[in-house]
Design an enzyme around this catalytic site. Structure first.
Site, PDB file in Angstrom:
ATOM      1  N   ARG A   1      13.356  -5.143 -28.892  1.00  0.00           N
ATOM      2  CA  ARG A   1      12.172  -4.148 -28.997  1.00  0.00           C
ATOM      3  C   ARG A   1      11.251  -3.700 -27.970  1.00  0.00           C
ATOM      4  NH1 ARG A   1      11.862  -5.073 -35.268  1.00  0.00           N
ATOM      5  NH2 ARG A   1      10.076  -3.693 -36.128  1.00  0.00           N
TER       6      ARG A   1
ATOM      7  N   LYS B   1      17.004   0.870 -41.048  1.00  0.00           N
ATOM      8  CA  LYS B   1      17.965  -0.149 -40.370  1.00  0.00           C
ATOM      9  C   LYS B   1      18.564  -1.163 -41.249  1.00  0.00           C
ATOM     10  CE  LYS B   1      15.049  -1.047 -37.257  1.00  0.00           C
ATOM     11  NZ  LYS B   1      13.946  -0.327 -37.733  1.00  0.00           N
TER      12      LYS B   1
ATOM     13  N   ARG C   1       1.942   0.204 -36.301  1.00  0.00           N
ATOM     14  CA  ARG C   1       3.740  -0.180 -36.053  1.00  0.00           C
ATOM     15  C   ARG C   1       4.297   1.003 -35.546  1.00  0.00           C
ATOM     16  NH1 ARG C   1       5.946  -1.851 -41.457  1.00  0.00           N
ATOM     17  NH2 ARG C   1       7.774  -2.709 -40.404  1.00  0.00           N
TER      18      ARG C   1
HETATM   19  P1  ADP Z   1      14.103  -0.699 -41.705  1.00  0.00           P
HETATM   20  O1  ADP Z   1      14.842  -1.949 -41.625  1.00  0.00           O
HETATM   21  O2  ADP Z   1      14.555   0.464 -40.406  1.00  0.00           O
HETATM   22  O3  ADP Z   1      12.383  -0.786 -41.487  1.00  0.00           O
HETATM   23  P2  ADP Z   1      14.730  -0.140 -44.436  1.00  0.00           P
HETATM   24  O4  ADP Z   1      16.017  -0.050 -44.456  1.00  0.00           O
HETATM   25  O5  ADP Z   1      13.990  -1.335 -44.891  1.00  0.00           O
HETATM   26  O6  ADP Z   1      14.026   0.246 -42.943  1.00  0.00           O
HETATM   27  O7  ADP Z   1      14.147   1.027 -45.229  1.00  0.00           O
HETATM   28  C1  ADP Z   1      12.895   1.510 -45.381  1.00  0.00           C
HETATM   29  C2  ADP Z   1      12.510   2.161 -46.981  1.00  0.00           C
HETATM   30  O8  ADP Z   1      13.103   3.594 -46.920  1.00  0.00           O
HETATM   31  C3  ADP Z   1      13.334   1.196 -48.096  1.00  0.00           C
HETATM   32  O9  ADP Z   1      12.404   1.427 -49.054  1.00  0.00           O
HETATM   33  C4  ADP Z   1      14.503   2.113 -48.167  1.00  0.00           C
HETATM   34  O10 ADP Z   1      14.909   1.917 -49.562  1.00  0.00           O
HETATM   35  C5  ADP Z   1      14.133   3.441 -47.816  1.00  0.00           C
HETATM   36  N1  ADP Z   1      15.205   4.127 -47.117  1.00  0.00           N
HETATM   37  C6  ADP Z   1      16.153   3.756 -46.378  1.00  0.00           C
HETATM   38  N2  ADP Z   1      16.778   4.824 -45.825  1.00  0.00           N
HETATM   39  C7  ADP Z   1      16.546   5.971 -46.751  1.00  0.00           C
HETATM   40  C8  ADP Z   1      17.038   7.353 -46.815  1.00  0.00           C
HETATM   41  N3  ADP Z   1      18.155   7.419 -45.857  1.00  0.00           N
HETATM   42  N4  ADP Z   1      16.688   8.110 -47.471  1.00  0.00           N
HETATM   43  C9  ADP Z   1      15.520   7.531 -48.082  1.00  0.00           C
HETATM   44  N5  ADP Z   1      14.808   6.432 -48.199  1.00  0.00           N
HETATM   45  C10 ADP Z   1      15.696   5.549 -47.614  1.00  0.00           C
HETATM   46  P1  AMP Z   2      10.523  -5.190 -39.015  1.00  0.00           P
HETATM   47  O1  AMP Z   2      11.059  -6.195 -40.402  1.00  0.00           O
HETATM   48  O2  AMP Z   2      11.865  -5.289 -38.135  1.00  0.00           O
HETATM   49  O3  AMP Z   2      10.055  -4.153 -39.297  1.00  0.00           O
HETATM   50  O4  AMP Z   2       9.677  -6.297 -38.260  1.00  0.00           O
HETATM   51  C1  AMP Z   2       8.346  -6.804 -38.961  1.00  0.00           C
HETATM   52  C2  AMP Z   2       7.409  -7.314 -37.621  1.00  0.00           C
HETATM   53  O5  AMP Z   2       8.032  -8.469 -37.156  1.00  0.00           O
HETATM   54  C3  AMP Z   2       7.267  -6.324 -36.592  1.00  0.00           C
HETATM   55  O6  AMP Z   2       6.252  -5.355 -36.795  1.00  0.00           O
HETATM   56  C4  AMP Z   2       6.899  -7.545 -35.443  1.00  0.00           C
HETATM   57  O7  AMP Z   2       5.379  -7.648 -35.473  1.00  0.00           O
HETATM   58  C5  AMP Z   2       7.776  -8.592 -35.725  1.00  0.00           C
HETATM   59  N1  AMP Z   2       9.130  -8.429 -35.085  1.00  0.00           N
HETATM   60  C6  AMP Z   2      10.450  -8.229 -35.519  1.00  0.00           C
HETATM   61  N2  AMP Z   2      11.099  -8.102 -34.572  1.00  0.00           N
HETATM   62  C7  AMP Z   2      10.624  -8.116 -33.015  1.00  0.00           C
HETATM   63  C8  AMP Z   2      11.024  -8.128 -32.055  1.00  0.00           C
HETATM   64  N3  AMP Z   2      12.100  -8.004 -31.563  1.00  0.00           N
HETATM   65  N4  AMP Z   2       9.921  -8.222 -31.278  1.00  0.00           N
HETATM   66  C9  AMP Z   2       8.618  -8.388 -31.369  1.00  0.00           C
HETATM   67  N5  AMP Z   2       8.099  -8.721 -32.574  1.00  0.00           N
HETATM   68  C10 AMP Z   2       9.165  -8.262 -33.619  1.00  0.00           C
END
Ligand code: ADP
Ligand code: AMP
Length: 217
Positions: free
Chosen positions: A87, A13, A170
């Protein structure tokens, strides 16, 4: 443009939001990033959120809703892309109420779909820059120099909640509390499913193609 980006943690995301912001000029509002910033400067909210975040649970709805409604107000007329919020169904209902009050509406939801095994390895391999927030992956998106940010030369860090034990929690939280948010929106807004298991650039292309169709409808 006002978009909600849904999908499990690690689906990509944040990575895709950065590209959407470059193309559409909306503000990226990541609840996780905002919470980490609150923790970094030691606010009351940051202190209250810390145990929930470190264990892989959710921060209480009332705290999150107040935080995100405040952030949306500051976003202005150019719109926003919500990343990681709502969420829970309660958060979605509160978001609807706040948008109604402001006379605004969500254009669409993008649902990044992906298997748990893939997201687990994305999270455990994720590394980020503590200074600028740039996100890398040890295999999929390597920095030019091992473990060093391309932009500012800072040493990259692993998020505490990206350790394998917390990652499992998570994902459990996602399936138990967040997946239902998709059902909540299904009859209300266009919900666009995207295969997030593809390479980063291909996911971006799929998202841009779908949003392009939406704009011409
Ligand atoms: P989210 O915001 O949904 O938690 P991230 O954008 O931080 O996810 O991505 C999680 C990890 O996966 C990061 O290390 C990113 O570089 C990697 N990543 C994101 N999209 C892809 C993809 N399409 N293929 C492989 N790795 C990815
Ligand atoms: P993220 O960076 O989106 O993976 O969020 C990291 C952590 O922040 C999550 O595992 C939750 O503990 C908290 N968090 C982020 N967004 C929310 C939300 N909308 N509602 C509740 N907890 C959240």
């Amino acid at each position: 443009m006002r978009i909600i980006l849904l999908g499990p943690p690690g689906a990509g995301k944040g990575t895709q939001c950065k590209r959407l912001v470059e193309k559409y000029g909306a503000v990226h509002l990541s609840s996780g990033d905002i919470l980490r910033a609150e923790r970094a400067i030691g606010t009351e909210l940051g202190k209250k959120a810390q145990n929930y975040m470190d264990s892989g649970g959710l921060v209480p709805d009332d705290l999150i809703v107040a935080m995100m409604v405040g952030a949306m107000k500051k976003a202005g007329k150019g719109g926003f892309i919500l990343d990681g919020f709502p969420r829970t169904v309660v958060q979605a209902e509160e978001l609807d109420r706040a948008l109604d009050k402001a006379g605004e509406k969500i254009d669409a939801l993008l649902n990044l779909q992906i298997d748990d095994a893939v997201v687990a390895s994305r999270m455990t391999g994720r590394r980020s820059c503590p200074k600028c927030g740039a996100v890398y992956h040890i295999e999929n998106l390597k920095p030019r120099v091992n473990n060093v940010c391309d932009r500012d030369g800072m040493e990259l860090m692993q998020r505490k909640d990206d350790q394998p034990e917390v990652v499992a929690n998570r994902l459990k939280t996602y399936h138990e509390q967040t997946e239902q948010v998709i059902g909540y929106y299904e009859n209300k807004k266009p919900v666009i499913s995207i295969d997030a298991g593809m390479e980063i650039d291909d996911v971006t292309k799929a998202i841009f193609a779908e949003l392009g169709k939406l704009k011409t409808k």
